[in-house]
Design a protein around this motif. Structure first.
Motif, PDB file in Angstrom:
ATOM      1  N   ASN A  67      84.096  -8.036 -65.624  1.00 44.27           N
ATOM      2  CA  ASN A  67      83.871  -9.452 -65.369  1.00 44.27           C
ATOM      3  C   ASN A  67      84.542  -9.801 -64.041  1.00 44.27           C
ATOM      4  OD1 ASN A  67      82.734 -11.898 -66.299  1.00 44.27           O
ATOM      5  ND2 ASN A  67      84.809 -12.647 -66.681  1.00 44.27           N
ATOM      6  N   CYS A  98      80.718 -13.059 -58.646  1.00 46.29           N
ATOM      7  CA  CYS A  98      79.425 -12.683 -58.062  1.00 46.29           C
ATOM      8  C   CYS A  98      79.208 -13.541 -56.819  1.00 46.29           C
ATOM      9  CB  CYS A  98      78.302 -12.909 -59.063  1.00 46.29           C
ATOM     10  SG  CYS A  98      76.681 -12.584 -58.353  1.00 46.29           S
ATOM     11  N   CYS A 107      75.399  -7.476 -60.635  1.00 45.17           N
ATOM     12  CA  CYS A 107      75.483  -8.645 -61.509  1.00 45.17           C
ATOM     13  C   CYS A 107      74.375  -8.567 -62.559  1.00 45.17           C
ATOM     14  CB  CYS A 107      75.337  -9.917 -60.682  1.00 45.17           C
ATOM     15  SG  CYS A 107      75.359 -11.420 -61.680  1.00 45.17           S
ATOM     16  N   THR A 108      74.731  -8.825 -63.824  1.00 40.09           N
ATOM     17  CA  THR A 108      73.739  -8.741 -64.895  1.00 40.09           C
ATOM     18  C   THR A 108      72.822  -9.970 -64.910  1.00 40.09           C
ATOM     19  OG1 THR A 108      75.392  -9.652 -66.387  1.00 40.09           O
ATOM     20  CG2 THR A 108      75.097  -7.266 -66.410  1.00 40.09           C
ATOM     21  N   LYS A 109      73.260 -11.084 -64.284  1.00 37.49           N
ATOM     22  CA  LYS A 109      72.445 -12.314 -64.272  1.00 37.49           C
ATOM     23  C   LYS A 109      71.431 -12.308 -63.124  1.00 37.49           C
ATOM     24  CE  LYS A 109      74.526 -14.712 -67.619  1.00 37.49           C
ATOM     25  NZ  LYS A 109      75.943 -14.875 -67.552  1.00 37.49           N
ATOM     26  N   CYS A 110      71.934 -12.159 -61.875  1.00 39.44           N
ATOM     27  CA  CYS A 110      71.039 -12.292 -60.708  1.00 39.44           C
ATOM     28  C   CYS A 110      70.733 -10.968 -60.019  1.00 39.44           C
ATOM     29  CB  CYS A 110      71.639 -13.272 -59.696  1.00 39.44           C
ATOM     30  SG  CYS A 110      73.141 -12.678 -58.908  1.00 39.44           S
ATOM     31  N   LYS A 111      71.240  -9.852 -60.534  1.00 43.14           N
ATOM     32  CA  LYS A 111      70.998  -8.500 -60.001  1.00 43.14           C
ATOM     33  C   LYS A 111      71.536  -8.294 -58.573  1.00 43.14           C
ATOM     34  CE  LYS A 111      68.602  -7.234 -63.628  1.00 43.14           C
ATOM     35  NZ  LYS A 111      69.518  -7.203 -64.750  1.00 43.14           N
ATOM     36  N   THR A 123      80.885 -13.460 -63.419  1.00 41.63           N
ATOM     37  CA  THR A 123      79.887 -12.994 -64.376  1.00 41.63           C
ATOM     38  C   THR A 123      80.150 -11.525 -64.695  1.00 41.63           C
ATOM     39  OG1 THR A 123      78.395 -12.443 -62.567  1.00 41.63           O
ATOM     40  CG2 THR A 123      78.031 -14.562 -63.653  1.00 41.63           C
ATOM     41  N   LYS A 125      72.672 -17.295 -56.284  1.00 38.57           N
ATOM     42  CA  LYS A 125      72.320 -17.916 -57.564  1.00 38.57           C
ATOM     43  C   LYS A 125      73.555 -18.169 -58.434  1.00 38.57           C
ATOM     44  CE  LYS A 125      67.718 -15.940 -57.652  1.00 38.57           C
ATOM     45  NZ  LYS A 125      66.891 -14.870 -58.178  1.00 38.57           N
ATOM     46  N   CYS A 126      74.505 -17.239 -58.432  1.00 44.21           N
ATOM     47  CA  CYS A 126      75.663 -17.347 -59.332  1.00 44.21           C
ATOM     48  C   CYS A 126      76.855 -18.064 -58.689  1.00 44.21           C
ATOM     49  CB  CYS A 126      76.093 -15.959 -59.792  1.00 44.21           C
ATOM     50  SG  CYS A 126      74.912 -15.152 -60.872  1.00 44.21           S
TER      51      CYS A 126
END
Length: 105
Positions: A9, A12, A74-78, A21, A16-17
């Motif tokens: 964790n 990012c 990042c797992t959310k926005c790659k 994250t 986007k983030c």
């Protein structure tokens, strides 16, 4: 020996983030060298024809270790980024955690 978990964790920096994250951690590997790069073209041109080896080939290795570079995705926005860590001889990704071994009854 360095042991690093497969997820972390951390911040990012992607557009986007821009917040903390979960990131997927992997080890950075160098890609295949391009034959069209300027240095490669210059070297090939110099090697052409008679005259043997024109540039020195490094045979005496000075360092025994390499700096480890982690690739964080990042797992959310790659969004991907690289993070160098210290030099180490043994590096492990997602190995067993070293626990406190007390008396077992």
């Amino acid at each position: 020996m360095v042991n690093i978990p497969k997820t972390r964790n951390t911040l990012c920096p992607g557009r986007k983030c821009r917040k903390h994250t979960l990131h997927k951690v992997s080890q950075y590997k160098k890609g295949k060298e391009s034959s069209k790069a300027q240095g490669r073209r210059r070297y090939d041109r110099k090697q052409k024809g008679f005259g043997g080896q024109t540039k020195p080939i490094l045979r005496k290795k000075a360092k025994t270790t390499k700096k480890i570079v982690l690739k964080l995705e990042c797992t959310k926005c790659k969004h991907k980024r690289l993070m160098p860590i210290k030099r180490c001889k043994h590096f492990e990704l997602g190995g067993d955690k070293k626990g406190k071994s007390g008396p077992s009854y």
